[in-house]
Design a protein around this motif. Structure first.
Motif, PDB file in Angstrom:
ATOM      1  N   SER A 139      47.593  38.566  37.910  1.00  8.02           N
ATOM      2  CA  SER A 139      46.361  37.813  37.670  1.00  8.02           C
ATOM      3  C   SER A 139      46.129  36.790  38.778  1.00  8.02           C
ATOM      4  O   SER A 139      47.055  36.195  39.314  1.00  8.02           O
ATOM      5  CB  SER A 139      46.456  37.115  36.319  1.00  8.02           C
ATOM      6  OG  SER A 139      45.385  36.227  36.148  1.00  8.02           O
ATOM      7  N   LEU A 140      44.837  36.605  39.067  1.00  7.59           N
ATOM      8  CA  LEU A 140      44.437  35.576  40.020  1.00  7.59           C
ATOM      9  C   LEU A 140      44.352  34.216  39.337  1.00  7.59           C
ATOM     10  O   LEU A 140      44.479  33.171  39.969  1.00  7.59           O
ATOM     11  CB  LEU A 140      43.071  35.970  40.591  1.00  7.59           C
ATOM     12  CG  LEU A 140      42.475  35.280  41.787  1.00  7.59           C
ATOM     13  CD1 LEU A 140      43.434  35.241  42.949  1.00  7.59           C
ATOM     14  CD2 LEU A 140      41.197  36.004  42.186  1.00  7.59           C
ATOM     15  N   ALA A 141      44.141  34.258  38.016  1.00  6.17           N
ATOM     16  CA  ALA A 141      43.915  33.012  37.292  1.00  6.17           C
ATOM     17  C   ALA A 141      45.212  32.282  36.972  1.00  6.17           C
ATOM     18  O   ALA A 141      45.321  31.078  37.205  1.00  6.17           O
ATOM     19  CB  ALA A 141      43.152  33.306  35.996  1.00  6.17           C
ATOM     20  N   HIS A 157      44.352  36.538  46.281  1.00  6.50           N
ATOM     21  CA  HIS A 157      42.999  36.775  46.802  1.00  6.50           C
ATOM     22  C   HIS A 157      42.203  37.740  45.933  1.00  6.50           C
ATOM     23  O   HIS A 157      41.034  37.504  45.645  1.00  6.50           O
ATOM     24  CB  HIS A 157      43.128  37.331  48.227  1.00  6.50           C
ATOM     25  CG  HIS A 157      41.847  37.563  48.914  1.00  6.50           C
ATOM     26  ND1 HIS A 157      40.990  36.544  49.261  1.00  6.50           N
ATOM     27  CD2 HIS A 157      41.237  38.704  49.314  1.00  6.50           C
ATOM     28  CE1 HIS A 157      39.929  37.047  49.845  1.00  6.50           C
ATOM     29  NE2 HIS A 157      40.047  38.360  49.886  1.00  6.50           N
ATOM     30  N   THR A 158      42.824  38.846  45.535  1.00  6.31           N
ATOM     31  CA  THR A 158      42.097  39.841  44.753  1.00  6.31           C
ATOM     32  C   THR A 158      43.007  40.537  43.747  1.00  6.31           C
ATOM     33  O   THR A 158      44.185  40.767  44.024  1.00  6.31           O
ATOM     34  CB  THR A 158      41.427  40.892  45.665  1.00  6.31           C
ATOM     35  OG1 THR A 158      40.800  41.886  44.830  1.00  6.31           O
ATOM     36  CG2 THR A 158      42.436  41.588  46.565  1.00  6.31           C
ATOM     37  N   GLU A 159      42.438  40.873  42.594  1.00  5.26           N
ATOM     38  CA  GLU A 159      43.180  41.634  41.580  1.00  5.26           C
ATOM     39  C   GLU A 159      42.976  43.135  41.769  1.00  5.26           C
ATOM     40  O   GLU A 159      43.490  43.927  40.979  1.00  5.26           O
ATOM     41  CB  GLU A 159      42.701  41.219  40.182  1.00  5.26           C
ATOM     42  CG  GLU A 159      43.010  39.777  39.835  1.00  5.26           C
ATOM     43  CD  GLU A 159      42.495  39.383  38.463  1.00  5.26           C
ATOM     44  OE1 GLU A 159      41.812  40.197  37.819  1.00  5.26           O
ATOM     45  OE2 GLU A 159      42.764  38.247  38.033  1.00  5.26           O
ATOM     46  N   SER A 160      42.213  43.521  42.779  1.00  2.00           N
ATOM     47  CA  SER A 160      41.867  44.922  42.957  1.00  2.00           C
ATOM     48  C   SER A 160      42.031  45.348  44.422  1.00  2.00           C
ATOM     49  O   SER A 160      41.095  45.202  45.214  1.00  2.00           O
ATOM     50  CB  SER A 160      40.414  45.150  42.504  1.00  2.00           C
ATOM     51  OG  SER A 160      40.053  46.483  42.633  1.00  2.00           O
TER      52      SER A 160
END
Lengths: 194, 184
Positions: free
Chosen positions: A129-131, A89-92
């Motif tokens: 990573s989200l990617a 969902h999020t990298e942060s």
């Protein structure tokens, strides 16, 4: 409806609501301490396990008497997991900040020793990573008698540094049955689709 | 039962429950306020959403610093060593130094339709920043410059996107998450 029956209705309704509330209380978490409890996601080797913001596929688990990475090495008793990991969902925040092995009452934190030599020697504390998923290793330095410990062993992985109020990937490990090798090269952290 | 009796009972009901009704009138808006503004104790910076097409002046002072415009430009995947399945981009935020801005950092890109959020990639890419590019705001700068952030988006991302940067103003202690909407 007689007057006495009309007076009794609120008491019956109140009683019914109290009984219903008792059932609801029994079926729901009891107490504020449960608010921060983790949400376990069962994992097994070779199968992706996906929580709220962490996805993990553990591809291998081995014990080694010596682990190496480039020119670095350390002897001892090591449990090494090879895995792929990504955020959903999020990298942060999105680092694999919590990695522990629990054997009975004993809790071992993932080792950062090899990362002192090269940060890519472990996925522990690595930003995910989200990617694209990243592959790599996580190693636990353990006491020599660990393979003889009859207690159940569980690896826990999570995004936050503590297992509070979020998904936790839980991988049961039968340490006595894990393949044991003399020496093992830790897998470098890299993209799975370079 | 006639209407007069029913009306009298209703009036009595309102009077009997006046205290509880008064509490509802106070507590319902207070709960909404607590949920929306206070976040039930969560630590949350103030947020401001603006267009990424033009500069945004900080605090509206005459010599105020300005951030923007904001652009998201593609990076060549092979050149920066990005993996297949990713969409590497460079976020560029123009910064005109001035009052109301001591520092800034933490660029993120959010896809509003899904809530997915990407952050600056600090390692793993072979991208090198150029002259005049900074990774965060420079407190003693006197001429405009660019804050840049390489970000590894997923290749299925759909715009428009929101670029967020956290700004700090040392004298006032103000912290603001500035959100720029950017067409991509």
């Amino acid at each position: 409806m007689s007057r006495s029956l009309a007076r009794a209705v609120p008491w019956f309704v109140s009683g019914a609501l109290l009984v219903a509330a008792w059932f609801v209380a029994g079926a729901t978490p009891d107490g504020e301490e449960r608010i921060t409890e983790p949400f376990p996601v069962a994992a097994e080797i070779g199968t992706p396990a996906v929580g709220r913001n962490l996805g993990v596929t553990v591809t291998d688990a081995r014990l080694a008497d010596r682990v190496t990475f480039g020119g670095w090495y350390a002897e001892g008793t090591w449990l090494v997991l090879d895995l792929e990991a990504w955020v959903v969902h999020t990298e942060s925040p999105g680092a694999l900040s919590a990695a522990t092995l629990t054997v009975g009452d004993r809790v071992f934190r993932a080792s950062e020793r090899a990362q002192g030599y090269d940060s890519s020697a472990s996925l522990f504390s690595t930003g995910l990573s989200l990617a694209v998923p990243q592959s790599g290793s996580i190693a636990f330095e353990l006491p020599a008698d660990i393979a003889a410990d009859a207690d159940a062993a569980v690896v826990r992985l999570a995004i936050e540094t503590e297992f509070l109020g979020d998904s936790v990937i839980e991988l049961p490990v039968d340490i006595s049955a894990v393949e044991r090798v003399d020496e093992l090269e830790l897998a470098a952290t890299e993209w799975i689709t370079p | 039962m006639d209407h007069a009796v029913t009306g009298a009972r209703l009036t009595r009901w309102w009077r009997r429950n006046a205290l509880a009704l008064g509490a509802l009138v106070v507590l319902v808006p207070a709960s909404l306020f607590a949920y929306d503004a206070l976040g039930f104790g969560a630590v949350r910076n103030a947020e401001l959403t603006v267009s990424g097409d033009e500069p945004h002046a900080m605090g509206g002072m005459p010599a105020a610093a300005a951030l923007g415009p904001v652009t998201i430009s593609p990076l060549e995947r092979d050149e920066v060593g990005a993996p297949r399945g990713s969409d590497p981009v460079l976020v560029t935020i123009r910064v005109d130094p001035g009052e109301g801005l001591s520092s800034c950092r933490g660029v993120t890109v959010t896809e509003p339709s899904t809530g997915r959020q990407w952050r600056t990639v600090f390692t793993g890419l072979t991208w090198v920043q150029e002259q005049g590019q900074e990774m965060s705001c420079v407190s003693d700068a006197v001429i405009p410059y660019d804050v840049v952030a390489p970000v590894l988006l997923s290749d299925d991302v759909v715009g428009p996107l929101v670029v967020t940067i956290t700004t700090f103003d040392q004298p006032t202690g103000a912290v603001l998450d500035l959100r720029f909407t950017v067409e991509q």
